[in-house]
Scaffold this motif. Structure first.
Motif, mmCIF file in Angstrom:
data_model
loop_
_atom_site.group_PDB
_atom_site.id
_atom_site.type_symbol
_atom_site.label_atom_id
_atom_site.label_comp_id
_atom_site.label_asym_id
_atom_site.label_seq_id
_atom_site.Cartn_x
_atom_site.Cartn_y
_atom_site.Cartn_z
ATOM 1 N N ARG A 96 36.568 40.987 38.105
ATOM 2 C CA ARG A 96 37.500 39.916 37.750
ATOM 3 C C ARG A 96 38.381 39.549 38.938
ATOM 4 N NH1 ARG A 96 42.685 40.041 36.931
ATOM 5 N NH2 ARG A 96 42.717 42.324 36.953
ATOM 6 N N VAL A 97 38.911 40.561 39.627
ATOM 7 C CA VAL A 97 39.785 40.325 40.779
ATOM 8 C C VAL A 97 38.986 39.748 41.941
ATOM 9 C CG1 VAL A 97 41.295 41.419 42.488
ATOM 10 C CG2 VAL A 97 41.404 42.125 40.082
ATOM 11 N N LEU A 98 37.803 40.302 42.194
ATOM 12 C CA LEU A 98 36.978 39.817 43.299
ATOM 13 C C LEU A 98 36.586 38.356 43.111
ATOM 14 C CD1 LEU A 98 35.422 40.341 45.903
ATOM 15 C CD2 LEU A 98 33.538 41.241 44.527
ATOM 16 N N GLU A 99 36.206 37.996 41.898
ATOM 17 C CA GLU A 99 35.805 36.602 41.639
ATOM 18 C C GLU A 99 36.971 35.644 41.813
ATOM 19 O OE1 GLU A 99 34.141 36.865 37.766
ATOM 20 O OE2 GLU A 99 32.447 38.110 38.432
ATOM 21 N N ARG A 100 38.142 36.039 41.322
ATOM 22 C CA ARG A 100 39.306 35.164 41.493
ATOM 23 C C ARG A 100 39.669 35.030 42.966
ATOM 24 N NH1 ARG A 100 45.456 35.481 38.825
ATOM 25 N NH2 ARG A 100 46.341 33.927 40.262
ATOM 26 N N LEU A 101 39.601 36.128 43.699
ATOM 27 C CA LEU A 101 39.938 36.079 45.118
ATOM 28 C C LEU A 101 38.977 35.163 45.870
ATOM 29 C CD1 LEU A 101 41.569 36.979 47.542
ATOM 30 C CD2 LEU A 101 40.129 39.038 47.679
#
Length: 433
Positions: free
Chosen positions: A243-248
């Protein structure tokens, strides 16, 4: 809370942000951070800003601070990107490799150019080899303790090897200082060494060769292993939190940078590289939380414990960069990976900037996957906490301009390897020793 150990008969641990504030705002004459850092003396030298206290520390800090001003960071961006590109080009496609040594090599390249001002070539390689020869043998916890107890003379064989490694490194550093002093282009150069040579204190005095040597080695110790470890932890956390990687990735593609900074801050909260800081009480008792701490006792704010307080960080064990974006973002007494007060790490801005540049570049050019389902545990290595396995990853794809490299049979949707349903990382999962 008071503790004792084999090497320290009594020290006070601090877990309350309000009490940390008292410590960071306390008198530098009473609370001696330099004395608390004495364990590093055999490596960094007794004129290091880390070991100085009082007026001497403030003088040295003022001389060094301009080299790390926020505006100055922009001059180092290209150096950092080039170091990241060099590292990426060496990564094997489709085969597991360990990320931490790659980050250590990368950050050392940055130090060579941005701090020492030594470009790629035989001299830089010789300098790096001598640095590793000095630092590698003292990287273990036992070696650091023996250094502290013996002032750099532990064991006949080991002591002689350490002193010889320090001597040959110093020889090259002093040569570099002498050559740079004689250079006619100091004012045009942007490396830290050149700026320190030009620096003058309020009395018009410059730094001595001994001071320059000690500060250069200090920047190596404080800005090389620590930043590399922070980067390794950042990729470990990103790859295990899709989730964090995709948003970043999305925000970087859109040209944003706030979330990237939040990712770095959350990494250093959840995986602080340095677990605590210290102040030794001298001269008179220090009042803390209603108690009088007598002279000779060391006060240790616990970075790791404060960063895990549920009352300050809801769901503290979760990787949530969003907590640094809102109006209630953590303050300087609840987020303290670089210490605080007048002893806050001089290179904090440099380290934060370097981590952001490298993470951005790696995400621009590569697709990485974790190797294995188990999250990394942390182990002590010298004075730092590092990933036990060094963060094992696999390069699925990378690009360079119009060209690209892709692993045969790579499963692109699984780039982040472990889903958000992976086991929650507990405190005892992280610290294995």
């Amino acid at each position: 809370m008071t503790f004792s150990s084999l090497f320290d008969s009594g020290f006070v641990m601090v877990f309350e942000p309000e009490l940390v504030k008292q410590v960071f705002r306390g008198s530098a004459e009473v609370l001696r951070a330099g004395e608390a850092n004495a364990v590093l003396g055999p490596v960094v030298g007794d004129r290091s800003v880390l070991l100085l206290d009082g007026a001497e520390h403030l003088r040295e800090r003022k001389l060094m601070l301009p080299a790390f001003h926020g505006e100055r960071m922009r001059a180092y961006a290209e150096v950092m990107r080039e170091a990241a590109d060099k590292s990426i080009e060496s990564w094997p496609i489709g085969e597991p490799f360990t990320l931490l040594p790659q980050m250590q090599s990368l950050t050392l390249d940055v130090i060579m150019r941005a701090v020492f001002g030594v470009d790629a070539g035989p001299r830089q390689e010789e300098l790096k080899a001598r640095i590793r020869a000095l630092l590698d043998p003292v990287a273990s916890r036992v070696s650091v303790l023996m250094l502290a107890l013996s002032r750099g003379r532990f064991g006949a064989g080991a002591g002689r090897r350490f002193e010889e490694s320090r001597r040959v490194l110093d020889e090259l550093i002093y040569q570099e200082i002498a050559q740079r002093r004689a250079a006619g282009d100091l004012e045009e150069r942007e490396d830290v060494l050149s700026m320190l040579l030009l620096a003058r204190d309020e009395g018009g005095r410059s730094m001595t060769d001994r001071e320059l040597r000690d500060e250069l080695v200090t920047l190596l110790v404080a800005g090389h292993e620590t930043t590399a470890t922070g980067l390794a932890w950042a990729f470990e956390l990103l790859l295990r939190t899709p989730r964090v990687l995709e948003r970043l990735r999305a925000e970087l593609t859109a040209g944003g940078g706030d979330y990237l900074e939040a990712v770095v801050k959350e990494t250093l909260r959840l995986r602080p590289v340095i677990m605590g800081v210290g102040r030794v009480v001298r001269g008179e008792p220090f009042e803390l939380g209603g108690y009088l701490i007598p002279p000779g006792v060391e006060i240790n704010p616990s970075i790791a414990t404060i960063h895990r307080r549920e009352d300050r960080y809801p769901h503290a064990r979760a990787f949530r960069p969003e907590r640094f974006l809102g109006p209630d973002a953590p303050d300087t007494y609840t987020w303290l990976p670089f210490g605080g007060g007048t002893r806050r790490c001089l290179g904090a801005s440099f380290a934060m900037f370097e981590m952001q540049v490298v993470i951005r570049r790696v995400l621009e050019r590569t697709r990485l996957a974790t190797v294995g389902r188990s999250p990394e545990k942390g182990v002590r290595r010298g004075i730092t906490f590092v990933p036990a396995r060094g963060v094992r990853v696999r390069l699925v794809a990378s690009s360079a301009g119009a060209s690209a490299r892709t692993a045969i049979g790579a499963d692109t949707p699984a780039l982040s390897a472990v889903s958000e349903r992976a086991p929650r990382i507990r405190w005892d999962d992280w610290c294995s020793s």
